[in-house]
Design an enzyme around this catalytic site. Sequence first.
Site, PDB file in Angstrom:
ATOM      1  N   GLY A  88       2.193  -3.707   0.735  1.00 38.69           N
ATOM      2  CA  GLY A  88       1.207  -3.133   1.637  1.00 38.69           C
ATOM      3  C   GLY A  88       0.369  -4.226   2.298  1.00 38.69           C
ATOM      4  CB  SER A 184       6.741  -5.632   1.600  1.00 35.28           C
ATOM      5  OG  SER A 184       5.969  -5.663   2.768  1.00 35.28           O
ATOM      6  CE1 TYR A 185      -0.419  -9.760   1.381  1.00 35.70           C
ATOM      7  CE2 TYR A 185      -0.981  -8.813  -0.748  1.00 35.70           C
ATOM      8  CZ  TYR A 185      -1.244  -9.707   0.275  1.00 35.70           C
ATOM      9  OH  TYR A 185      -2.320 -10.555   0.195  1.00 35.70           O
ATOM     10  CG  ASP A 383      11.932  -6.427   7.660  1.00 38.99           C
ATOM     11  OD1 ASP A 383      11.259  -5.784   8.485  1.00 38.99           O
ATOM     12  OD2 ASP A 383      11.425  -7.038   6.702  1.00 38.99           O
ATOM     13  CG  HIS A 435      10.299  -4.124   4.954  1.00 39.48           C
ATOM     14  ND1 HIS A 435       9.963  -5.439   5.176  1.00 39.48           N
ATOM     15  CD2 HIS A 435       9.322  -3.623   4.147  1.00 39.48           C
ATOM     16  CE1 HIS A 435       8.841  -5.726   4.541  1.00 39.48           C
ATOM     17  NE2 HIS A 435       8.429  -4.641   3.903  1.00 39.48           N
TER      18      HIS A 435
END
Length: 462
Positions: A88, A184-185, A383, A435
Amino acid sequence: MATPQRNTLFLTSLPLLFSLVTAVLAAVPKQQEQDRITSLPGQPPVTFQQFSGYVTVNEEQGRALFYWLTEATSLPQKKPLVLWLNGGPGCSSVAYGASEEIGPFRINKTGSSLYLNKYAWNREANILFLESPAGVGFSYTNTSSNLKDSGDNRTAQDNLMFLIRWMSRFPQYRYREFYIAGESYGGHYVPQLAKKIHDYNRAFSRPFINLKGYLVGNAVTDYYYDNIGTVAFWWSHAMISDGTYRSILKNCNFSAENTSKECDNVVDYAMNHEFGDIDQYSIYTPTCMPNNTVRHKRLKSSLLRRRISGYDPCTENYAEKYYNRPDVQKAMHANTTGIPYKWTACSDVLFKYWTDSANSMLPIYKELMAAGLRIWVYSGDTDSVVPVTATRFSLGHLNLKIKTSWYPWYSGNQVGGWTQVYEKLTFATVRGAGHEVPLFRPGPAFILFRSFLAGEELPPSF
C-alpha cells in the site's frame, strides 16, 4: 547446602508450581481453540485447519493486528511457516494475498460463496496472512491519531511484536522454518521485518523465530532507481511519447525528497493524456468497469487499486462484499470491537498520512545477505507501477557476483519467465504477469514459490 526447613518449603511449593505451569500450558490450546475457524460462510469442504483473530501489539495505545492462518493441506507439522504481507501502505493481506493471490479460496461475484484455488500456496507451507499496520482491514487502534502517524518504523516493530506474541499462542510453530513473503510496498515491510527479527534473534542461542529468508514481488526497493526504472518502462512500452519522456527526465529530480511542480505537471500530463484508460498494474489486460476512472501517480508511492488478467478484474469488489458480511466476521472472530467504518481493501487515510518511508532497502539487503538469509526477488513484467525495470535498476546497484547467468525458466512446456542467480540472491521475472503475480500467473507463481522454499533454481526446461 539447603537447610531441612528450606527443603520442606521447596517440596510444599512444588504442587503450586506444577499447577501454575499446567494452567499456562492449558491456556495455550484454549487460546488457539478460541481462534479456530470451523467453517467460513459458503466455504467448500477442506481438510486443513484455519485460525484467525487478534493479537495486541501495543496495550497503551490499543493497537491489535488481525491474522488468518491457513495450515498446510498435508503434514502441516512438518512444513514451514510463511508470513504474507501486502503493501500500500494501507492495503489488506486478507483482501489481496488471501483472497485473490495465494490463499486457498476465491470469492464469487456476488460475495456469497467461496471456491478453491488450485494453486494455493498452503499446498507447500502453512500460510499466515497479517493485516498490518493497525487501521488496515480488521486491524485496529484505540488511539485515533495512530491512523495519521503510521510509518515504516512502527509497522516493523508492531509486526515483530505480533510474531513474538502469536508464537506464544501457537508454540508448535516456534523453531519452525520461517519465511516472509510479500509484494509492492511489502518491499519495505518484508526486509524491514526480517532485519528486526535478525536483530532480535541475537539475544538467543536458539531463536524461536527461525527466520530462513524472504521473497518479495514487484517490490518498492529504492526510490531513486525505482523511479528511473519506472519512467524507462513507460517509454520502452510505448505508454508515453519521446517528448514526455525527455521532459520527465529534465524536470524530475528523483533524489529529491519532494517532487517539484514542474515534475508533477509532466507526470500528470502523461497519466491523464497519454496512458489512456488502462490498468497501470497490468497494462495489457482489461479494467474493472465502471470503476477505472481513478488514476494514482506513483513516483513516490505505490497504492494498490485496480487489478485483472485472464482473471476477473473486479475481484477486489467481491472481497469487500464478502468481508463486510456479519456472518463472515463472526466466523473469523473479526470486528469484535465494532470498528466504526466498513472493512475496505485499502485505507486511503493510512496512505495519505504515512509518516516515514526509507529511501532504500538496499542497505538491509546487504546486511541480510551477509547473514546468510535466502533472498528471492521476482517481477511480473506487465506492471507499470513497480515495473521489472525498476527492480532491475535497484538490484543492479548491489553489484552482486553472478552464479548462474540469465536463462529462461519453464512452467510446463512454456517459458514462465527469466531468471539470474547471484551468489546471495535470486532474481526472476514472471512472463505476462502484472503487479500481483499469483493473481495473473498462478501456475508459474506456484512453481516459483516451491523452488524458493526448496532452495532450488527455477526449472531450466520442461
